[in-house]
Design an enzyme around this catalytic site. Sequence first.
Site, PDB file in Angstrom:
ATOM      1  N   GLY A  13     -14.546  27.862 -51.518  1.00  0.00           N
ATOM      2  CA  GLY A  13     -13.185  27.353 -51.370  1.00  0.00           C
ATOM      3  C   GLY A  13     -12.935  26.119 -52.205  1.00  0.00           C
ATOM      4  CB  SER A 146     -11.989  21.077 -37.972  1.00  0.00           C
ATOM      5  OG  SER A 146     -10.899  20.572 -37.244  1.00  0.00           O
ATOM      6  CE1 TYR A 160      -9.929  25.812 -39.877  1.00  0.00           C
ATOM      7  CE2 TYR A 160      -9.624  24.284 -38.052  1.00  0.00           C
ATOM      8  CZ  TYR A 160     -10.016  24.533 -39.346  1.00  0.00           C
ATOM      9  OH  TYR A 160     -10.485  23.501 -40.131  1.00  0.00           O
ATOM     10  CB  ALA A 161     -10.542  25.739 -32.527  1.00  0.00           C
ATOM     11  CE  LYS A 164     -13.523  25.050 -40.203  1.00  0.00           C
ATOM     12  NZ  LYS A 164     -14.265  25.235 -41.466  1.00  0.00           N
TER      13      LYS A 164
END
Length: 252
Positions: A13, A146, A160-161, A164
């Site tokens: 990325g 994050s 997303y969490a 992660k």
Amino acid sequence: MFELNDKIALVSGAGQSVGEGIAKVLARQGAAVIVNDLHADRAERVAADIRAEGNRAVAAPFDVTDFDATESAVRAAESELGGRTAIIVNNAGVAEQRVTKPFRELDPQDWRAPIDLNIFGAMNCIKVVLDGMYEARWGRVIQISSGSARTGQNINQSMYATGKSGIEGFIRHLAAENGQYGITANIVALGLQKNLEEKMPPEMISRLLEGIPIGRLGDPEEVGAFCAYLASEEAGGMTGQTLDFNGGSQTR
């Protein structure tokens, strides 16, 4: 100090924002950088910028969630650079197919993209370089994460969490399995970054800054400098750690 001469680094990325900053700083510290991005034009631009500074880089556009594509592209880039990957920074983490809604409004097919990218994408990249690190008895794995992985937030980012959180758990086990071979694995949990300025109005940014003691958003090259330390010989005693790099954020 923190020199990375004669090391090859893969940054996923890396075609924009934080990944771009990481790739450029690692190159300035002496690493030859494999610049990955899903989009070839972005990867090629960053690699060209690195070469324009007099440093070494090759563009490697591929989808990290595709293991075969990842392995093929990394082997080709290593062949071009003349060595094996010693440093990996898993930065790719925001899926283009993500759906931003509360969990109760998500369809099951909406769960996959963020989890596939953050867990399987990171694992694919690590898998294709880990044997080379083992043979060299030296390696650095840096996982960008994050605060969302450890702090519940009402911001429609549960998938997303979840991704992660999952990859953070994996990295801790990876560190325990491979420390004896000179391979470290650490997590950098970022706070809010400058790229938000492209996505939010100034008044919303101002409100967010109220919860950040340093009073500003994160800078990609500062993240890159921190990654350069973690990638260095001098950081050999640090592994299995989750390190917050968030300006002292109270909101994470």
